[in-house]
Design a protein around this motif. Structure first.
Motif, PDB file in Angstrom:
ATOM      1  N   SER A  77      65.200 -25.507  45.908  1.00  0.00           N
ATOM      2  CA  SER A  77      66.730 -25.151  45.220  1.00  0.00           C
ATOM      3  C   SER A  77      67.772 -24.971  46.157  1.00  0.00           C
ATOM      4  CB  SER A  77      66.644 -23.729  44.248  1.00  0.00           C
ATOM      5  OG  SER A  77      67.551 -23.458  43.593  1.00  0.00           O
ATOM      6  N   ILE A  78      67.630 -24.506  47.230  1.00  0.00           N
ATOM      7  CA  ILE A  78      68.842 -24.410  48.051  1.00  0.00           C
ATOM      8  C   ILE A  78      69.266 -25.908  48.819  1.00  0.00           C
ATOM      9  CG2 ILE A  78      69.568 -23.590  50.463  1.00  0.00           C
ATOM     10  CD1 ILE A  78      67.882 -21.141  49.708  1.00  0.00           C
ATOM     11  N   ALA A  79      68.102 -26.586  49.126  1.00  0.00           N
ATOM     12  CA  ALA A  79      68.291 -27.888  49.399  1.00  0.00           C
ATOM     13  C   ALA A  79      69.080 -28.584  48.489  1.00  0.00           C
ATOM     14  CB  ALA A  79      66.852 -28.456  49.807  1.00  0.00           C
ATOM     15  N   ARG A  80      68.794 -28.601  46.878  1.00  0.00           N
ATOM     16  CA  ARG A  80      69.399 -29.538  46.052  1.00  0.00           C
ATOM     17  C   ARG A  80      70.789 -29.015  46.005  1.00  0.00           C
ATOM     18  NH1 ARG A  80      66.681 -28.888  40.150  1.00  0.00           N
ATOM     19  NH2 ARG A  80      67.808 -26.647  40.600  1.00  0.00           N
ATOM     20  N   ALA A  81      71.108 -27.657  46.150  1.00  0.00           N
ATOM     21  CA  ALA A  81      72.347 -27.029  45.853  1.00  0.00           C
ATOM     22  C   ALA A  81      73.318 -27.570  47.052  1.00  0.00           C
ATOM     23  CB  ALA A  81      72.275 -25.563  45.798  1.00  0.00           C
ATOM     24  N   ILE A  82      72.695 -27.847  48.125  1.00  0.00           N
ATOM     25  CA  ILE A  82      73.840 -28.182  49.253  1.00  0.00           C
ATOM     26  C   ILE A  82      73.463 -29.900  49.298  1.00  0.00           C
ATOM     27  CG2 ILE A  82      73.613 -26.074  50.423  1.00  0.00           C
ATOM     28  CD1 ILE A  82      71.630 -27.348  52.432  1.00  0.00           C
ATOM     29  N   VAL A  83      72.863 -30.550  48.773  1.00  0.00           N
ATOM     30  CA  VAL A  83      72.659 -31.993  48.996  1.00  0.00           C
ATOM     31  C   VAL A  83      73.939 -32.883  48.973  1.00  0.00           C
ATOM     32  CG1 VAL A  83      71.936 -32.756  46.836  1.00  0.00           C
ATOM     33  CG2 VAL A  83      71.130 -34.036  48.940  1.00  0.00           C
ATOM     34  N   ASN A  84      75.004 -32.462  48.118  1.00  0.00           N
ATOM     35  CA  ASN A  84      76.083 -33.283  47.981  1.00  0.00           C
ATOM     36  C   ASN A  84      77.232 -32.586  48.677  1.00  0.00           C
ATOM     37  OD1 ASN A  84      76.985 -35.336  46.718  1.00  0.00           O
ATOM     38  ND2 ASN A  84      77.919 -34.472  44.992  1.00  0.00           N
ATOM     39  N   ARG A 109      83.301 -30.050  39.771  1.00  0.00           N
ATOM     40  CA  ARG A 109      81.801 -29.596  39.629  1.00  0.00           C
ATOM     41  C   ARG A 109      81.178 -30.380  40.847  1.00  0.00           C
ATOM     42  NH1 ARG A 109      77.907 -28.188  40.196  1.00  0.00           N
ATOM     43  NH2 ARG A 109      76.204 -27.626  38.887  1.00  0.00           N
ATOM     44  N   LYS A 110      81.482 -31.471  41.353  1.00  0.00           N
ATOM     45  CA  LYS A 110      80.870 -32.082  42.427  1.00  0.00           C
ATOM     46  C   LYS A 110      80.894 -31.418  43.676  1.00  0.00           C
ATOM     47  CE  LYS A 110      81.875 -36.662  40.682  1.00  0.00           C
ATOM     48  NZ  LYS A 110      82.580 -38.111  40.646  1.00  0.00           N
ATOM     49  N   LYS A 111      81.808 -30.518  43.607  1.00  0.00           N
ATOM     50  CA  LYS A 111      81.953 -29.687  45.109  1.00  0.00           C
ATOM     51  C   LYS A 111      81.232 -28.437  44.806  1.00  0.00           C
ATOM     52  CE  LYS A 111      86.549 -31.487  45.625  1.00  0.00           C
ATOM     53  NZ  LYS A 111      88.036 -31.383  45.721  1.00  0.00           N
ATOM     54  N   ILE A 112      80.665 -28.272  43.849  1.00  0.00           N
ATOM     55  CA  ILE A 112      79.846 -26.799  43.515  1.00  0.00           C
ATOM     56  C   ILE A 112      78.272 -27.145  43.600  1.00  0.00           C
ATOM     57  CG2 ILE A 112      79.412 -25.074  41.585  1.00  0.00           C
ATOM     58  CD1 ILE A 112      82.174 -25.547  40.764  1.00  0.00           C
ATOM     59  N   GLY A 113      77.776 -26.261  44.316  1.00  0.00           N
ATOM     60  CA  GLY A 113      76.133 -25.872  44.428  1.00  0.00           C
ATOM     61  C   GLY A 113      75.649 -24.696  43.694  1.00  0.00           C
ATOM     62  N   MET A 114      74.586 -24.778  42.959  1.00  0.00           N
ATOM     63  CA  MET A 114      74.263 -23.709  42.476  1.00  0.00           C
ATOM     64  C   MET A 114      72.634 -23.544  42.734  1.00  0.00           C
ATOM     65  SD  MET A 114      75.129 -21.526  39.882  1.00  0.00           S
ATOM     66  CE  MET A 114      74.142 -19.874  39.505  1.00  0.00           C
ATOM     67  N   VAL A 115      72.239 -22.270  43.026  1.00  0.00           N
ATOM     68  CA  VAL A 115      70.886 -21.904  43.219  1.00  0.00           C
ATOM     69  C   VAL A 115      70.692 -20.699  42.071  1.00  0.00           C
ATOM     70  CG1 VAL A 115      69.448 -20.679  44.626  1.00  0.00           C
ATOM     71  CG2 VAL A 115      70.936 -22.084  45.683  1.00  0.00           C
ATOM     72  N   PHE A 116      69.567 -21.212  41.104  1.00  0.00           N
ATOM     73  CA  PHE A 116      69.368 -20.437  39.876  1.00  0.00           C
ATOM     74  C   PHE A 116      68.462 -19.507  40.005  1.00  0.00           C
ATOM     75  CE2 PHE A 116      70.910 -24.509  38.568  1.00  0.00           C
ATOM     76  CZ  PHE A 116      71.817 -24.375  37.629  1.00  0.00           C
ATOM     77  N   GLN A 117      68.311 -18.208  39.371  1.00  0.00           N
ATOM     78  CA  GLN A 117      67.380 -17.312  39.587  1.00  0.00           C
ATOM     79  C   GLN A 117      66.063 -17.776  39.670  1.00  0.00           C
ATOM     80  OE1 GLN A 117      67.887 -14.036  36.909  1.00  0.00           O
ATOM     81  NE2 GLN A 117      66.239 -13.006  37.305  1.00  0.00           N
ATOM     82  N   MET A 136      73.217 -37.948  39.889  1.00  0.00           N
ATOM     83  CA  MET A 136      74.349 -37.475  38.990  1.00  0.00           C
ATOM     84  C   MET A 136      75.825 -37.965  39.431  1.00  0.00           C
ATOM     85  SD  MET A 136      74.522 -33.955  36.841  1.00  0.00           S
ATOM     86  CE  MET A 136      73.119 -34.214  35.945  1.00  0.00           C
ATOM     87  N   PHE A 137      76.067 -37.637  40.342  1.00  0.00           N
ATOM     88  CA  PHE A 137      77.497 -37.466  41.020  1.00  0.00           C
ATOM     89  C   PHE A 137      77.911 -38.573  41.761  1.00  0.00           C
ATOM     90  CE2 PHE A 137      76.601 -32.710  39.836  1.00  0.00           C
ATOM     91  CZ  PHE A 137      77.705 -32.905  38.814  1.00  0.00           C
ATOM     92  N   THR A 138      76.983 -39.430  42.524  1.00  0.00           N
ATOM     93  CA  THR A 138      77.330 -40.178  43.531  1.00  0.00           C
ATOM     94  C   THR A 138      77.022 -41.524  43.191  1.00  0.00           C
ATOM     95  OG1 THR A 138      75.444 -40.437  44.922  1.00  0.00           O
ATOM     96  CG2 THR A 138      76.993 -38.578  45.253  1.00  0.00           C
ATOM     97  N   LYS A 139      77.675 -42.593  43.950  1.00  0.00           N
ATOM     98  CA  LYS A 139      77.144 -43.995  43.876  1.00  0.00           C
ATOM     99  C   LYS A 139      76.590 -44.574  44.972  1.00  0.00           C
ATOM    100  CE  LYS A 139      80.919 -44.991  40.559  1.00  0.00           C
ATOM    101  NZ  LYS A 139      82.206 -45.866  40.363  1.00  0.00           N
ATOM    102  N   LYS A 140      75.883 -43.526  45.516  1.00  0.00           N
ATOM    103  CA  LYS A 140      75.012 -44.093  46.781  1.00  0.00           C
ATOM    104  C   LYS A 140      73.819 -44.861  46.781  1.00  0.00           C
ATOM    105  CE  LYS A 140      75.982 -39.650  49.454  1.00  0.00           C
ATOM    106  NZ  LYS A 140      76.706 -40.015  50.492  1.00  0.00           N
ATOM    107  N   SER A 141      73.566 -45.533  47.687  1.00  0.00           N
ATOM    108  CA  SER A 141      72.263 -46.530  47.507  1.00  0.00           C
ATOM    109  C   SER A 141      71.064 -45.521  47.718  1.00  0.00           C
ATOM    110  CB  SER A 141      72.349 -47.628  48.589  1.00  0.00           C
ATOM    111  OG  SER A 141      72.084 -47.045  49.870  1.00  0.00           O
ATOM    112  N   ASN A 142      70.046 -46.113  46.854  1.00  0.00           N
ATOM    113  CA  ASN A 142      68.701 -45.420  47.198  1.00  0.00           C
ATOM    114  C   ASN A 142      68.443 -44.975  48.564  1.00  0.00           C
ATOM    115  OD1 ASN A 142      66.432 -44.112  45.401  1.00  0.00           O
ATOM    116  ND2 ASN A 142      65.363 -45.546  46.854  1.00  0.00           N
ATOM    117  N   ALA A 143      68.602 -45.878  49.566  1.00  0.00           N
ATOM    118  CA  ALA A 143      68.284 -45.325  51.039  1.00  0.00           C
ATOM    119  C   ALA A 143      69.394 -44.579  51.606  1.00  0.00           C
ATOM    120  CB  ALA A 143      68.581 -46.816  51.801  1.00  0.00           C
TER     121      ALA A 143
END
Length: 254
Positions: A147-154, A77-85, A105-112
């Motif tokens: 929505s596209i940016a959110r889908a590809i951010v990970n 699921r971490k490897k999947i991006g979704m753009v909803f209607q 949700m899916f990473t342990k990256k720092s805020n920076a």
């Protein structure tokens, strides 16, 4: 790559998907088309794991989804991006916070680190000055880009888009189509788009599958549509005078 083998899905006595087998190719924009009730939405929901098929298999890069443990499904699921209607943005979050959500949700990256990545993808979709705005403060086209940016951010390997042009004017829809195609190429993503927009088909349809009554009735490229002998496909695609003229011009070699 995503491979589908003999996929069946029923709800009670109603058979919706009836033995679909196909392949969605990596680095290409793969489109699913079909009339309302053809099964394309149910098919997409099976692909992303929202529904479990009654029969058949789905492979993500040779991993059989049905055999994966709960933890391995989470990793996939971490490897999947979704753009909803409808975009499905959180109204109470800023653009920046919406895009950051999958990272939290899916990473342990720092805020920076998360902010750096968020700014990268917002710049990629030409929204680097909208960070602190809320969804209600930006246009429909801008919301789709968020929505596209959110889908590809990970850094997804697989990108699913459900009617990404819904509610957009033709010019903005073309911008969104091109953006999705460019991102697919740049990152070598397996992109699957569920659409009813024939402009999208002829703009970015590198592989197209046509569903009819739960069956895969045709598959090919946007150019091959013009030579198809499938009458139902032709009636569906060329339902407007404009697209009939496009086909006639294409067949004449204009």
């Amino acid at each position: 790559m995503i491979k589908v083998e003999n996929l069946h899905k029923s709800f009670g006595e109603t058979k919706v998907l009836k033995g679909i087998s196909t392949t969605f190719e990596q680095g290409k924009t793969n489109l699913i088309i079909g009339q309302s009730g053809s099964g394309k939405t149910v098919f997409l929901k099976n692909l992303i794991g929202l529904f479990e098929p009654n029969e058949g298999n789905i492979f993500y890069d040779q991993q059989k989804y049905g055999d994966l443990s709960t933890s391995n499904r989470t990793e996939l699921r971490k490897k999947i991006g979704m753009v909803f209607q409808g975009g499905a943005l959180f109204d109470s979050m800023t653009v920046e916070e919406n895009v950051m959500f999958p990272l939290k949700m899916f990473t342990k990256k720092s805020n920076a680190e998360m902010l750096h990545r968020v700014h990268e993808v917002l710049e990629r979709v030409n929204l680097n000055e909208a960070n602190q705005k809320y969804p209600a403060e930006i246009s429909g086209g801008m919301q789709k880009r968020v929505s596209i940016a959110r889908a590809i951010v990970n850094y997804p390997k697989f990108l699913f888009c459900d009617e990404p042009n819904s509610g957009l004017d033709p010019r903005t829809a073309t911008v969104i189509d091109k953006l999705i195609q460019e991102i697919t190429k740049e990152n070598n993503i397996t992109t699957v788009i569920n659409t009813h927009d024939m402009n999208s088909v002829f703009e970015i349809g590198e592989k197209i599958i046509y569903l009819q009554d739960g069956i895969l009735a045709w598959e090919g490229t946007k150019d091959e549509i013009h030579h198809s002998n499938n009458k139902d496909l032709s009636d569906f695609v060329y339902s407007s005078n404009l697209f009939r003229k496009v086909r006639q011009a294409y067949q004449k070699g204009l």
